[in-house]
Scaffold this motif. Structure first.
Motif, short mmCIF file in Angstrom:
data_model
loop_
_atom_site.label_atom_id
_atom_site.label_comp_id
_atom_site.label_asym_id
_atom_site.label_seq_id
_atom_site.Cartn_x
_atom_site.Cartn_y
_atom_site.Cartn_z
N VAL A 135 -2.01 -44.14 14.23
CA VAL A 135 -0.72 -43.46 14.10
C VAL A 135 0.00 -43.94 12.86
O VAL A 135 0.52 -43.15 12.07
CB VAL A 135 0.14 -43.69 15.36
N ARG A 136 0.03 -45.24 12.66
CA ARG A 136 0.82 -45.82 11.56
C ARG A 136 0.18 -45.64 10.19
O ARG A 136 0.87 -45.62 9.18
CB ARG A 136 1.00 -47.32 11.79
N HIS A 137 -1.13 -45.55 10.15
CA HIS A 137 -1.85 -45.57 8.87
C HIS A 137 -2.85 -44.42 8.80
O HIS A 137 -3.32 -43.92 9.82
CB HIS A 137 -2.59 -46.89 8.69
N TYR A 138 -3.21 -44.06 7.58
CA TYR A 138 -4.28 -43.10 7.36
C TYR A 138 -5.56 -43.90 7.20
O TYR A 138 -5.80 -44.52 6.17
CB TYR A 138 -3.99 -42.26 6.13
N ALA A 139 -6.40 -43.89 8.24
CA ALA A 139 -7.55 -44.79 8.30
C ALA A 139 -8.87 -44.03 8.28
O ALA A 139 -9.80 -44.36 9.04
CB ALA A 139 -7.46 -45.66 9.55
N ALA A 140 -8.99 -43.03 7.43
CA ALA A 140 -10.19 -42.19 7.42
C ALA A 140 -11.45 -42.99 7.10
O ALA A 140 -12.50 -42.80 7.72
CB ALA A 140 -10.02 -41.05 6.43
N ASP A 141 -11.39 -43.89 6.13
CA ASP A 141 -12.57 -44.66 5.74
C ASP A 141 -13.06 -45.52 6.90
O ASP A 141 -14.27 -45.61 7.15
CB ASP A 141 -12.25 -45.55 4.53
#
Length: 445
Positions: free
Chosen positions: A118-124
């Motif tokens: 939710v807090r971060h864009y963690a696609a990798d």
């Protein structure tokens, strides 16, 4: 007189039933649940979804469960870039190594995982472990030991999909998610599964036919007041199904054939005793009226002098829209119902509920009367003498504002906010998937 009395009953009754349920009409459905386990009743009510002011930050969207899992996600603290990544990778390993963890340990890992997504864009981070995570999370969905563990696993899968979509995962997720909705032991589990099923359909590679099938499944839940999934008269279940039906409907271009049945169901739910059910049904009605108009094509008749065109259309700033089909044949009766809801004054309603009804149904009524006008449309003139148009705006980081001038945009916004909550703006700026879902131009202040 009878219709007016029914509307009055709906506003003043303490029950959650719609008219169809009160009159004992059953709805046949191929998705009727087979489980005999009755879910515990939870009395808390779901908050409304619409933005409450013309130019404001978004209000909280509908919670994912009656005992909100989202409230556990605290506001983000300052974190070094590599700190949250390392912590997320540890949580991923804990989730995938299920044999060496307890139910409490898995709950903690799932909550930390969802909080990070939710807090971060963690696609990798998600991409490198996606297949393992899907397998591990599905095992929890199918065999979770607690209500909280199962609901958190459902939300984790949904957050994974909005972070890193897949063209093939729908086939693996749809069946288990529907089983949770039909046979889940707890209300929170069923609500989380409804929302997760919608996300999996939208971002997991479902075909148009499969999307329509999920929408039919959700419509069965609504038309039976939840009875089809063994949750009769549960307003939270019905609200969730209504919301996700509207979210998925934004993907379909031609809804002429399915509109009549859907409209009958939504109009029926306008008489529910739950304000949230009424507003969610009304939002879907407005969306269906909007969808009945499309841009004029070269072989359409030219505009006549008598045609009521909005100012932007007359000035060439917006395309001319043409009505393609009739949404509801009893529109006069529908307008009367919407007008009553826009002016509801029952003493049994809280001040907040009255405000939400008035604000929402004034918008919905304007769209039913003129489907080319979106939510919060104002014909008042600005200082330059132009109509103000839609005044529903969302403030973006950096001071810009995003105008939500169509119902499909509002449904997309609400759907993404239900999932991402306080992380929506982070994802809107960094996550291309979220931006492509709601490609709205940002205006400078």
């Amino acid at each position: 007189m009878r219709e007016r009395n029914l509307r009055k009953q709906a506003l003043e009754s303490g029950k959650t039933q719609s008219r169809k349920a009160r009159e004992g009409v059953s709805t046949p459905s191929s998705s009727r649940a087979t489980s005999a386990v009755a879910s515990p009743r939870v009395g808390s009510r779901v908050p409304s979804r619409n933005v409450s002011d013309d130019e404001s930050e978004m209000s909280d969207a509908t919670q994912w469960s009656t005992n909100s899992l989202d409230e556990m996600i605290a506001p983000a603290e300052d974190e070094a870039d590599d700190t949250w990544i390392a912590a997320l990778e540890e949580r991923i390993e804990e989730i995938c190594d299920r044999k060496r963890s307890s139910a409490q340990g898995r709950e903690d890992a799932l909550l930390a995982f969802s909080t990070a997504l939710v807090r971060h864009y963690a696609a990798d981070e998600v991409r490198s472990k996606r297949d393992e995570l899907v397998v591990a999370l599905l095992k929890i969905v199918k065999g979770g030991q607690t209500e909280r563990e199962t609901a958190l696993a459902l939300k984790a899968l949904a957050l994974m999909l909005v972070t890193e979509p897949s063209d093939t995962v729908y086939d693996a997720l749809a069946g288990p998610f529907k089983t949770c909705v039909n046979d889940g032991q707890y209300v929170a589990e069923k609500i989380a599964a409804i929302h997760a099923l919608s996300v999996a359909t939208f971002y997991g590679g479902a075909s148009e036919e499969e999307t329509a099938g999920v929408m039919d499944f959700l419509l069965d839940i609504v038309s039976s007041d939840g009875a089809v999934v063994e949750e009769a008269d549960n307003a939270d279940i019905v609200t969730a199904a209504l919301e996700e039906w509207g979210f998925l409907a934004t993907q379909l271009e031609d809804m002429e054939e399915s509109t009549e049945v859907a409209m009958e169901t939504f109009v029926d739910q306008l008489e529910s005793a739950s304000v949230d059910v009424q507003i969610a049904a009304g939002d879907n009605i407005a969306l269906l009226f909007e969808k009945s108009y499309t841009e004029a094509e070269s072989d359409d008749e030219p505009a006549t002098e008598d045609e009521d065109l909005d100012e932007d259309v007359r000035n060439g700033l917006a395309p001319r829209m043409i009505k393609r089909y009739t949404v509801y044949r009893q529109q006069h009766q529908l307008s009367a119902t919407l007008s009553d809801l826009a002016k509801a004054s029952s003493k049994r309603l809280s001040k907040r509920d009255r405000k939400q009804l008035h604000l929402s149904f004034a918008d919905i009524m304007r769209t039913v009367e003129k489907p080319t006008r979106g939510p919060r449309y104002s014909t008042a003139l600005d200082e330059d003498g132009h109509e103000m148009g839609s005044r529903l705006k969302v403030t973006i980081h950096g001071g810009g504002k995003m105008t939500i001038d169509r119902w499909w945009k509002l449904h997309r916004l609400n759907g993404l906010k239900r999932l991402l909550r306080e992380g929506f703006l982070v994802h809107y700026e960094l996550n291309r998937v979220v931006f492509d879902s709601l490609p709205v131009m940002v205006e400078d202040d």
